[in-house]
Design an enzyme around this catalytic site. Structure first.
Site, PDB file in Angstrom:
ATOM      1  N   GLY A 159       0.841  -1.400   0.060  1.00 47.95           N
ATOM      2  CA  GLY A 159      -0.002   0.154   0.043  1.00 47.95           C
ATOM      3  C   GLY A 159       0.718   1.177   0.167  1.00 47.95           C
ATOM      4  O   GLY A 159       0.550   2.394   0.390  1.00 47.95           O
ATOM      5  N   LYS A 160       2.130   1.017  -0.613  1.00 54.57           N
ATOM      6  CA  LYS A 160       2.807   2.294  -0.545  1.00 54.57           C
ATOM      7  C   LYS A 160       2.312   3.360  -1.496  1.00 54.57           C
ATOM      8  O   LYS A 160       2.621   4.697  -1.124  1.00 54.57           O
ATOM      9  CB  LYS A 160       4.401   2.031  -1.279  1.00 54.57           C
ATOM     10  CG  LYS A 160       5.101   0.834  -0.515  1.00 54.57           C
ATOM     11  CD  LYS A 160       6.418   0.586  -1.444  1.00 54.57           C
ATOM     12  CE  LYS A 160       6.047  -0.288  -2.303  1.00 54.57           C
ATOM     13  NZ  LYS A 160       5.538  -1.663  -2.245  1.00 54.57           N
ATOM     14  N   LYS A 212      -0.852   4.483  -1.802  1.00 59.42           N
ATOM     15  CA  LYS A 212      -1.576   5.223  -0.911  1.00 59.42           C
ATOM     16  C   LYS A 212      -0.797   6.040  -0.039  1.00 59.42           C
ATOM     17  O   LYS A 212      -1.247   7.359   0.289  1.00 59.42           O
ATOM     18  CB  LYS A 212      -2.658   4.275  -0.114  1.00 59.42           C
ATOM     19  CG  LYS A 212      -3.323   5.218   0.604  1.00 59.42           C
ATOM     20  CD  LYS A 212      -4.801   4.532   1.184  1.00 59.42           C
ATOM     21  CE  LYS A 212      -4.990   5.523   2.353  1.00 59.42           C
ATOM     22  NZ  LYS A 212      -6.375   5.014   3.182  1.00 59.42           N
ATOM     23  N   ASN A 225       6.965  -3.186 -13.525  1.00 59.84           N
ATOM     24  CA  ASN A 225       6.720  -4.447 -12.675  1.00 59.84           C
ATOM     25  C   ASN A 225       5.720  -3.966 -11.332  1.00 59.84           C
ATOM     26  O   ASN A 225       4.972  -4.819 -10.713  1.00 59.84           O
ATOM     27  CB  ASN A 225       7.904  -5.236 -12.036  1.00 59.84           C
ATOM     28  CG  ASN A 225       8.923  -4.353 -11.496  1.00 59.84           C
ATOM     29  OD1 ASN A 225       9.005  -3.213 -11.508  1.00 59.84           O
ATOM     30  ND2 ASN A 225       9.773  -5.169 -10.876  1.00 59.84           N
ATOM     31  N   ALA A 226       5.895  -2.586 -11.173  1.00 63.87           N
ATOM     32  CA  ALA A 226       5.152  -2.385  -9.877  1.00 63.87           C
ATOM     33  C   ALA A 226       3.837  -1.641 -10.152  1.00 63.87           C
ATOM     34  O   ALA A 226       3.627  -1.405 -11.421  1.00 63.87           O
ATOM     35  CB  ALA A 226       6.037  -0.868  -9.200  1.00 63.87           C
ATOM     36  N   GLY A 227       2.976  -1.920  -9.261  1.00 65.17           N
ATOM     37  CA  GLY A 227       1.499  -1.352  -9.523  1.00 65.17           C
ATOM     38  C   GLY A 227       1.096  -0.652  -8.168  1.00 65.17           C
ATOM     39  O   GLY A 227       0.658  -1.325  -7.330  1.00 65.17           O
ATOM     40  N   HIS A 228       1.057   0.827  -8.429  1.00 63.80           N
ATOM     41  CA  HIS A 228       0.848   1.555  -7.175  1.00 63.80           C
ATOM     42  C   HIS A 228      -0.880   1.772  -7.120  1.00 63.80           C
ATOM     43  O   HIS A 228      -1.096   2.557  -8.117  1.00 63.80           O
ATOM     44  CB  HIS A 228       1.687   2.601  -6.902  1.00 63.80           C
ATOM     45  CG  HIS A 228       3.172   2.061  -6.374  1.00 63.80           C
ATOM     46  ND1 HIS A 228       4.246   2.910  -6.216  1.00 63.80           N
ATOM     47  CD2 HIS A 228       3.578   0.990  -5.931  1.00 63.80           C
ATOM     48  CE1 HIS A 228       5.105   2.254  -5.702  1.00 63.80           C
ATOM     49  NE2 HIS A 228       4.748   0.887  -5.606  1.00 63.80           N
ATOM     50  N   THR A 255      13.196  -9.554  -6.934  1.00 61.80           N
ATOM     51  CA  THR A 255      13.321  -8.648  -8.198  1.00 61.80           C
ATOM     52  C   THR A 255      14.727  -8.351  -8.399  1.00 61.80           C
ATOM     53  O   THR A 255      15.500  -8.803  -7.702  1.00 61.80           O
ATOM     54  CB  THR A 255      12.344  -7.434  -8.194  1.00 61.80           C
ATOM     55  OG1 THR A 255      12.201  -6.832  -9.527  1.00 61.80           O
ATOM     56  CG2 THR A 255      12.835  -6.501  -7.041  1.00 61.80           C
ATOM     57  N   GLY A 284      -2.772  -9.095 -12.327  1.00 61.73           N
ATOM     58  CA  GLY A 284      -3.959  -9.908 -12.123  1.00 61.73           C
ATOM     59  C   GLY A 284      -4.118 -11.139 -11.452  1.00 61.73           C
ATOM     60  O   GLY A 284      -4.969 -11.714 -11.028  1.00 61.73           O
ATOM     61  N   PRO A 311      -3.803 -13.985  -8.374  1.00 65.76           N
ATOM     62  CA  PRO A 311      -4.321 -13.950  -7.120  1.00 65.76           C
ATOM     63  C   PRO A 311      -2.874 -13.884  -6.034  1.00 65.76           C
ATOM     64  O   PRO A 311      -2.004 -14.346  -6.202  1.00 65.76           O
ATOM     65  CB  PRO A 311      -4.990 -15.368  -6.826  1.00 65.76           C
ATOM     66  CG  PRO A 311      -4.632 -15.929  -8.148  1.00 65.76           C
ATOM     67  CD  PRO A 311      -3.986 -15.063  -9.221  1.00 65.76           C
ATOM     68  N   ARG A 312      -3.100 -12.934  -5.074  1.00 70.47           N
ATOM     69  CA  ARG A 312      -1.765 -13.096  -4.317  1.00 70.47           C
ATOM     70  C   ARG A 312      -2.077 -14.212  -3.142  1.00 70.47           C
ATOM     71  O   ARG A 312      -3.007 -14.205  -2.558  1.00 70.47           O
ATOM     72  CB  ARG A 312      -2.019 -11.582  -3.268  1.00 70.47           C
ATOM     73  CG  ARG A 312      -1.753 -10.342  -4.368  1.00 70.47           C
ATOM     74  CD  ARG A 312      -1.509  -9.005  -3.636  1.00 70.47           C
ATOM     75  NE  ARG A 312      -1.271  -8.033  -4.592  1.00 70.47           N
ATOM     76  CZ  ARG A 312      -1.709  -6.964  -4.638  1.00 70.47           C
ATOM     77  NH1 ARG A 312      -2.734  -6.637  -3.800  1.00 70.47           N
ATOM     78  NH2 ARG A 312      -1.586  -5.852  -5.334  1.00 70.47           N
TER      79      ARG A 312
HETATM   80  P1  IMP Z   1      10.048  -9.136 -11.641  1.00 77.08           P
HETATM   81  O1  IMP Z   1      10.310  -8.028 -10.618  1.00 77.08           O
HETATM   82  O2  IMP Z   1       9.371  -8.844 -12.538  1.00 77.08           O
HETATM   83  O3  IMP Z   1      11.395  -9.684 -12.054  1.00 77.08           O
HETATM   84  O4  IMP Z   1       9.658 -10.454 -10.717  1.00 77.08           O
HETATM   85  C1  IMP Z   1      10.422 -11.052  -9.627  1.00 77.08           C
HETATM   86  C2  IMP Z   1       9.557 -11.277  -8.319  1.00 77.08           C
HETATM   87  O5  IMP Z   1       9.069 -10.091  -7.766  1.00 77.08           O
HETATM   88  C3  IMP Z   1       8.320 -12.059  -8.703  1.00 77.08           C
HETATM   89  O6  IMP Z   1       7.927 -12.798  -7.615  1.00 77.08           O
HETATM   90  C4  IMP Z   1       7.254 -10.815  -8.708  1.00 77.08           C
HETATM   91  O7  IMP Z   1       5.914 -11.418  -8.542  1.00 77.08           O
HETATM   92  C5  IMP Z   1       7.776  -9.946  -7.614  1.00 77.08           C
HETATM   93  N1  IMP Z   1       7.246  -8.466  -7.839  1.00 77.08           N
HETATM   94  C6  IMP Z   1       7.781  -7.611  -8.889  1.00 77.08           C
HETATM   95  N2  IMP Z   1       7.183  -6.566  -8.599  1.00 77.08           N
HETATM   96  C7  IMP Z   1       6.080  -6.655  -7.822  1.00 77.08           C
HETATM   97  C8  IMP Z   1       5.157  -5.761  -6.946  1.00 77.08           C
HETATM   98  O8  IMP Z   1       5.152  -4.524  -7.473  1.00 77.08           O
HETATM   99  N3  IMP Z   1       4.432  -6.300  -6.030  1.00 77.08           N
HETATM  100  C9  IMP Z   1       4.619  -7.511  -5.610  1.00 77.08           C
HETATM  101  N4  IMP Z   1       5.589  -8.503  -6.126  1.00 77.08           N
HETATM  102  C10 IMP Z   1       6.173  -7.783  -7.265  1.00 77.08           C
END
Ligand code: IMP
Length: 427
Positions: free
Chosen positions: A20-21, A23, A43-46, A241, A304, A306-307
Site C-alpha cells: 500500500g505504498k 496510497k 513491474n510495480a503497481g501502485h 526482483t 491480476g 491472485p496474491r
Molecule cells: P520481476 O520484478 O518482474 O522480475 O519479478 C520478480 C519477483 O518480484 C516476482 O515474484 C514478482 O511477482 C515480484 N514482484 C515484482 N514487482 C512486484 C510488485 O510490485 N509487487 C509484488 N511483487 C512484485
C-alpha cells in the site's frame, strides 16, 4: 513525517511488495515538494483511490496526483517508455495536468521489447513467477554494461548501432533458451525513433534536481517499489526482483548521497501477502487465505494474479527494520481484519528444535521454518471510519501495539481503507 529536521524521507515496502505504498505516498505527497521513484519499473503497481476513481500507477510516482508536486523517475529505474506514455495519457484523460511536473533521469535504462521476450523465455525454465515486464533482463544489461539509456536517444545514429548489437544478442539468447520468438531490429529502431521526441523533453539530470532540492530544504519523498523481501541482496533469493528495493537503493537510485536522507518509513500490511513463487512462512491455510484475499482484494495490480495471503510475520518485519534502518511504520489494510474473531501473529520461527530469530539466507531453510503464533483477539467492528487512534476499538489498538512492540519501531500511520481520507496519523 516531515518537520524542520526531516525533509528527505524514504518510503519502502517492508514485506513482499503490495503493502500500500501508493496510497501512503499519495497521502504524504500532500505535504511534499518532490516525489522520486528510485528503482524497479513497470513491474510495480501502485493503486490510489480518489473519490470513485482508481488510479494504478506503474512508473509515475503517486505524487503526480497532487497538483503542486514535481515527480521524478530516477536513474535507478528501468523505464518502459511506451507504458510511461500510456500512464501520462490516462492521467491527462482524467483531468490530471502533468505538464512540466515530470522528469525522467537521462541515466535511466530502457526496457525494450526484447527484454520482455527474454523474461518470458527465462521464466519457462527458472519459474520465479516474474511479472514478465522485462525487468530482470533490463537490469542484467545495465550491469553487463550493454544497456540503452534515455540519454542514448539524444544520438539516434549511435542508439541504432547499439540496438543492432543488442537485438542480435537477444536473438542468440532466445535461440539458446529454446524460444521460437525473435526480436526485430526494424521494430526496435522504429520504436526508438518514435519515443525520442516525446521522451527527451522529459529527460534531465534528475540527481542534480534532487540534490538542489535537498540543499533548499524542500520536502522530498523517495518512493520505493516492491518490498524488502524482494530485494536482490536481502530478499528471498532467487525469488526476488532485480533491484535494491531497500532504503540503501534510494540514495543510489535517486542520485543523492545517503547522508541526505533523514528518515525511512516502512509500509506493512496488517497481514502478509506475496505474489510470485518462493516461500511464505505464514501463508494461511484454506479457507482463511481465500477469505483474506477476498476481503483485501488481493489480486496483483500489474498481472491480476491472485496474491498468496497469510498472517503478519514479525520476523520478516524485524528484518526489514534492520536492512532498511526503518524509523517508523505505516500499517495498512487494518480494516481487512475487521471480521476475524481471532488473528494469529507470527512472533518468531522455530527450525527443528532451535529458535530461528533471523531471516535465513537460503530459501530452502525458510521453507522449513515453523512460525510461532500468538493469537490475538479480533475486534469484529468496522474500522473504516476511524480517523484517530482513539476511534479504533480497544482490540484493534492492542493489535497495533503488539505489531509495534514486535517490530521495534513506532507505528506512525494506520490505513483503514482504500480512500485517501481513510488514514490515521499517530501523533
Ligand atoms: P520481476 O520484478 O518482474 O522480475 O519479478 C520478480 C519477483 O518480484 C516476482 O515474484 C514478482 O511477482 C515480484 N514482484 C515484482 N514487482 C512486484 C510488485 O510490485 N509487487 C509484488 N511483487 C512484485
Amino acid at each position: 513525517m516531515f518537520d524542520a529536521k526531516t525533509t528527505c524521507v524514504v518510503v519502502v515496502g517492508a514485506q513482499w511488495g503490495d503493502e500500500g505504498k501508493g496510497k501512503l505516498v499519495d497521502v504524504l505527497a500532500e505535504r511534499a515538494d518532490l516525489v522520486v521513484r528510485y528503482q524497479g519499473g513497470a513491474n510495480a503497481g501502485h493503486t490510489v483511490v480518489i473519490g470513485d476513481t482508481q488510479f494504478i500507477l506503474r512508473q509515475i510516482p503517486s505524487g503526480i496526483l497532487h497538483p503542486g508536486v514535481t515527480c521524478i523517475i530516477g536513474n535507478g529505474v528501468v523505464l518502459e517508455p511506451e507504458n510511461l506514455f500510456a500512464e501520462l495519457d490516462q492521467l491527462t484523460q482524467r483531468g490530471i495536468d502533468t505538464q512540466g511536473r515530470l522528469y525522467v533521469s537521462d541515466r535511466a535504462h530502457l526496457v525494450l521489447p526484447y527484454h520482455k521476450l527474454l523474461d518470458a523465455a527465462s521464466e519457462k525454465s527458472q519459474k520465479l513467477g516474474t511479472t514478465k515486464r522485462g525487468i530482470g533482463p533490463a537490469y542484467e544489461d545495465k550491469f553487463g554494461r550493454r544497456g540503452i539509456r534515455v540519454t542514448d536517444l539524444r544520438h539516434l545514429d549511435c542508439a541504432r548501432a547499439l540496438l543492432a548489437d543488442r537485438v542480435e544478442r537477444a536473438n542468440r539468447l532466445l535461440e539458446l533458451m529454446g524460444s521460437a520468438e525473435r526480436a526485430s531490429f526494424d521494430l526496435h529502431a522504429g520504436l526508438l525513433e518514435r519515443l525520442a521526441p516525446r521522451l527527451l523533453p522529459l529527460a534531465a539530470d534528475t540527481g542534480l534536481l534532487v540534490h538542489r532540492a535537498v540543499g533548499q530544504g524542500r520536502r522530498i519523498l523517495l518512493e520505493g517499489a516492491q518490498g524488502a523481501l524482494l530485494d536482490v541482496d536481502h530478499g528471498t533469493y532467487p525469488y526476488v526482483t532485480s533491484s535494491n528495493t531497500t532504503a540503501g537503493g534510494a540514495a543510489v537510485g535517486a542520485g543523492i548521497g545517503p547522508t541526505a536522507i533523514d528518515g525511512v518509513l516502512g509500509v506493512v500490511k496488517a497481514y502478509t501477502t506475496r505474489v510470485g513463487n518462493g516461500p511464505l512462512p505464514t501463508e494461511a491455510p484454506s479457507p482463511l487465505g481465500e477469505r483474506l484475499r477476498e476481503l483485501g482484494g488481493e489480486f496483483g495490480a500489474v498481472t491480476g494474479r491472485p496474491r498468496r495471503c497469510g498472517w503478519f510475520d514479525a520476523t520478516v518485519v524485524r528484518y526489514a527494520v534492520r536492512v532498511n534502518g526503518l524509523t517508523g511504520l505505516a500499517v495498512t489494510k487494518l480494516d481487512v481484519l475487521d471480521t476475524f474473531a481471532e488473528i494469529p501473529v507470527c512472533t518468531s520461527y522455530r527450525l527443528g528444535q532451535d529458535d530461528c530469530e533471523e531471516m535465513p539466507a537460503e530459501v530452502e531453510v525458510l521453507a522449513r521454518v515453523e512460525p510461532m503464533y500468538q493469537v490475538l483477539p479480533g475486534w469484529q467492528t468496522p474500522t473504516g471510519g476511524a480517523r484517530r487512534l482513539a476511534d479504533l476499538p480497544a482490540a484493534a489498538r492492542s493489535y497495533l501495539d503488539r505489531l509495534q512492540a514486535l517490530s521495534g519501531v513506532p507505528v506512525r500511520y494506520v490505513s483503514v481503507g482504500t480512500r485517501r481520507d481513510q488514514i490515521i496519523e499517530v501523533k
